[in-house]
Design a protein around this motif. Structure first.
Motif, PDB file in Angstrom:
ATOM      1  N   THR A 167       0.550  -1.377  -0.294  1.00 32.73           N
ATOM      2  CA  THR A 167      -0.351  -0.189  -0.164  1.00 32.73           C
ATOM      3  C   THR A 167       1.236   1.278  -0.331  1.00 32.73           C
ATOM      4  OG1 THR A 167      -1.768  -1.131   1.601  1.00 32.73           O
ATOM      5  CG2 THR A 167      -1.894   1.198   1.398  1.00 32.73           C
ATOM      6  N   VAL A 168       1.840   1.410   0.803  1.00 29.85           N
ATOM      7  CA  VAL A 168       3.048   2.588   0.974  1.00 29.85           C
ATOM      8  C   VAL A 168       3.455   2.143  -0.392  1.00 29.85           C
ATOM      9  CG1 VAL A 168       5.062   3.564   1.984  1.00 29.85           C
ATOM     10  CG2 VAL A 168       3.416   2.670   3.055  1.00 29.85           C
ATOM     11  N   THR A 217       0.513   3.935  -2.756  1.00 31.09           N
ATOM     12  CA  THR A 217       0.182   5.250  -3.122  1.00 31.09           C
ATOM     13  C   THR A 217       1.213   6.036  -2.670  1.00 31.09           C
ATOM     14  OG1 THR A 217      -1.295   4.104  -1.412  1.00 31.09           O
ATOM     15  CG2 THR A 217      -1.276   6.440  -1.335  1.00 31.09           C
ATOM     16  N   MET A 218       2.138   6.695  -1.823  1.00 36.85           N
ATOM     17  CA  MET A 218       2.997   7.421  -1.437  1.00 36.85           C
ATOM     18  C   MET A 218       4.055   7.406  -2.968  1.00 36.85           C
ATOM     19  SD  MET A 218       1.762   9.057   0.491  1.00 36.85           S
ATOM     20  CE  MET A 218       2.652   9.952   1.483  1.00 36.85           C
ATOM     21  N   PHE A 271       4.229   5.667  -5.622  1.00 38.03           N
ATOM     22  CA  PHE A 271       4.077   5.427  -7.791  1.00 38.03           C
ATOM     23  C   PHE A 271       4.729   3.993  -7.623  1.00 38.03           C
ATOM     24  CE2 PHE A 271       3.538   9.073  -6.612  1.00 38.03           C
ATOM     25  CZ  PHE A 271       2.815   9.688  -6.384  1.00 38.03           C
ATOM     26  N   PHE A 283       9.072   9.810  -5.857  1.00 43.28           N
ATOM     27  CA  PHE A 283       8.062  10.274  -4.496  1.00 43.28           C
ATOM     28  C   PHE A 283       8.651  11.850  -4.631  1.00 43.28           C
ATOM     29  CE2 PHE A 283       8.402  11.745  -0.060  1.00 43.28           C
ATOM     30  CZ  PHE A 283       7.433  11.531   0.121  1.00 43.28           C
ATOM     31  N   LEU A 284       9.920  12.185  -5.952  1.00 42.67           N
ATOM     32  CA  LEU A 284       9.786  13.655  -5.715  1.00 42.67           C
ATOM     33  C   LEU A 284       9.256  13.822  -7.082  1.00 42.67           C
ATOM     34  CD1 LEU A 284      13.452  13.006  -3.968  1.00 42.67           C
ATOM     35  CD2 LEU A 284      11.421  13.936  -3.073  1.00 42.67           C
ATOM     36  N   MET A 295       6.869   5.169   7.361  1.00 40.68           N
ATOM     37  CA  MET A 295       5.126   5.381   6.849  1.00 40.68           C
ATOM     38  C   MET A 295       4.805   4.040   7.537  1.00 40.68           C
ATOM     39  SD  MET A 295       4.923   7.218   3.127  1.00 40.68           S
ATOM     40  CE  MET A 295       5.916   8.491   2.759  1.00 40.68           C
ATOM     41  N   ALA A 337       2.502   2.696  10.055  1.00 35.79           N
ATOM     42  CA  ALA A 337       0.115   1.918  10.006  1.00 35.79           C
ATOM     43  C   ALA A 337       0.841   0.532   9.590  1.00 35.79           C
ATOM     44  CB  ALA A 337       1.287   2.129   8.174  1.00 35.79           C
ATOM     45  N   PHE A 372       7.601  16.159  -1.350  1.00 37.68           N
ATOM     46  CA  PHE A 372       6.604  15.390  -2.174  1.00 37.68           C
ATOM     47  C   PHE A 372       4.834  16.520  -1.391  1.00 37.68           C
ATOM     48  CE2 PHE A 372       3.067  12.294  -0.790  1.00 37.68           C
ATOM     49  CZ  PHE A 372       3.192  11.368  -2.482  1.00 37.68           C
ATOM     50  N   LYS A 431      -0.359   9.217   6.479  1.00 38.20           N
ATOM     51  CA  LYS A 431       0.254   8.157   5.598  1.00 38.20           C
ATOM     52  C   LYS A 431       0.425   6.827   5.985  1.00 38.20           C
ATOM     53  CE  LYS A 431       3.923  11.670   6.525  1.00 38.20           C
ATOM     54  NZ  LYS A 431       5.303  11.233   7.100  1.00 38.20           N
ATOM     55  N   PRO A 432       0.392   6.170   4.361  1.00 35.57           N
ATOM     56  CA  PRO A 432       0.430   6.521   3.201  1.00 35.57           C
ATOM     57  C   PRO A 432      -1.176   7.682   2.723  1.00 35.57           C
ATOM     58  CG  PRO A 432      -0.656   4.285   2.924  1.00 35.57           C
ATOM     59  CD  PRO A 432      -0.185   4.408   4.727  1.00 35.57           C
ATOM     60  N   PHE A 433      -1.255   8.658   2.146  1.00 35.62           N
ATOM     61  CA  PHE A 433      -2.384   8.779   1.297  1.00 35.62           C
ATOM     62  C   PHE A 433      -2.202   9.023   0.187  1.00 35.62           C
ATOM     63  CE2 PHE A 433       0.627  12.159   2.653  1.00 35.62           C
ATOM     64  CZ  PHE A 433       0.596  13.348   1.669  1.00 35.62           C
ATOM     65  N   LEU A 434      -3.716   9.152  -0.370  1.00 29.79           N
ATOM     66  CA  LEU A 434      -3.292   9.568  -1.767  1.00 29.79           C
ATOM     67  C   LEU A 434      -3.374  10.975  -2.178  1.00 29.79           C
ATOM     68  CD1 LEU A 434      -6.383   7.182  -2.980  1.00 29.79           C
ATOM     69  CD2 LEU A 434      -3.892   7.100  -3.461  1.00 29.79           C
ATOM     70  N   PRO A 435      -2.739  11.823  -3.252  1.00 30.38           N
ATOM     71  CA  PRO A 435      -3.141  13.168  -3.160  1.00 30.38           C
ATOM     72  C   PRO A 435      -4.067  13.364  -3.830  1.00 30.38           C
ATOM     73  CG  PRO A 435      -1.515  12.054  -5.061  1.00 30.38           C
ATOM     74  CD  PRO A 435      -2.397  10.904  -4.076  1.00 30.38           C
TER      75      PRO A 435
END
Lengths: 143, 131
Positions: free
Chosen positions: A18-19, A22-23, A25, A70-71, A93, A97, B17, B108-112
């Motif tokens: 998930t991490v 979601t964060m 890609f 991420f960036l 994260m 989580a 980010f 976190k994690p979160f969607l934009p």
């Protein structure tokens, strides 16, 4: 507040997926252990009820890809410092989580993650993951 | 309508980010002020008046809880909404931060899209994104 090791392992697997999706890609799948690649590690302790530790080890190629995702920059723009910071943020994260999922009523404080020597400590739940760009290993102990 | 965001997080990559996500969410003209902990955030607030404050909780030096306490004490939270962005989504922590005056809590994690929704909720229609 003991959590069965299978439950912790299952939560780690789901959380890492998930991490990353979601964060960062990115994607990764659980695989058999493979610890050969040069890598960057981050370590993070948490204190309270429960206490414990999490170590994340990421191969250089994957750390570079995660930082780029991420960036929002090209691979060649990713600095070594950004790679280290990304691995620390990833550890942060994953740890937060997993704890929030397994212990939603816990009163716990997370330390700041810091870079560490690549390590695969015994005694916790451990899982390696394969992503298209490289390898990732997570070890978490909760007591 | 352009707006200013104060981002308080000890992780430089997380600050980048968040800036990126806000820009991608349609707020291309947003202005950003950054701080790496609560103490630095309070110093920044002496020189700027952001429309919204986004803060982490666990930071070396002054953390997010102390920051919210100080912002409540000095009246900033009466005029400027604060959103918490943290990996810690335990119920105790969430309740404590909301009790201290946070207007929202993003784990976190979160969607934009989650961040965009929260920004629109606390900033109101004047700052709706261009998307």
């Amino acid at each position: 507040m003991q959590v069965p090791s299978e439950t912790l392992l299952s939560s780690l697997q789901e959380t890492v997926r998930t991490v990353l999706e979601t964060m960062f890609f990115s994607t990764a799948e659980p695989v058999e252990c493979c610890h050969g690649n040069p890598s960057i590690a981050a370590r993070l302790a948490f204190r309270g009820d429960p206490s414990g530790e999490l170590v994340v080890t990421v191969s250089h190629d994957l750390a570079q890809a995660l930082a780029a995702g991420f960036l929002g920059v090209d691979f060649e723009e990713v600095t070594a410092e950004a790679e280290r910071n990304i691995v620390c943020e990833l550890a942060n994260m994953i740890c937060g989580a997993v704890l929030s999922h397994l212990h939603p009523d816990a009163v716990v404080a997370l330390d700041s993650p810091h870079c560490a020597e690549p390590d695969f400590p015994a005694g916790g739940a451990h899982q390696c993951f394969a992503a298209p760009e490289g390898m990732l290993a997570v070890t978490m102990s909760i007591r | 309508m352009p707006f200013t965001v104060l981002i308080v997080d000890d992780s430089p990559v997380m600050r980048t980010f968040i800036r990126r996500v806000i820009n991608l969410a349609g707020y291309a003209d947003a202005t950003f002020v950054e701080a790496s902990d609560g103490r630095e955030a309070l110093a920044r607030l002496e020189d700027c008046s952001p429309d919204v404050i986004l803060t982490d909780i666990n930071m070396p030096g002054m953390g997010g809880e102390e920051l919210l306490q100080e912002l409540e004490r000095n009246g900033t939270l009466h005029t400027t909404p604060a959103l918490v962005i943290s990996t810690d989504a335990t119920r105790d922590r969430l309740h404590r931060m909301m009790h201290l005056g946070a207007r929202g809590y993003l784990a976190k994690p979160f969607l934009p899209e989650d961040l965009r929704r929260e920004l629109e909720r606390v900033l109101g229609a004047n700052h709706a994104s261009a998307e």
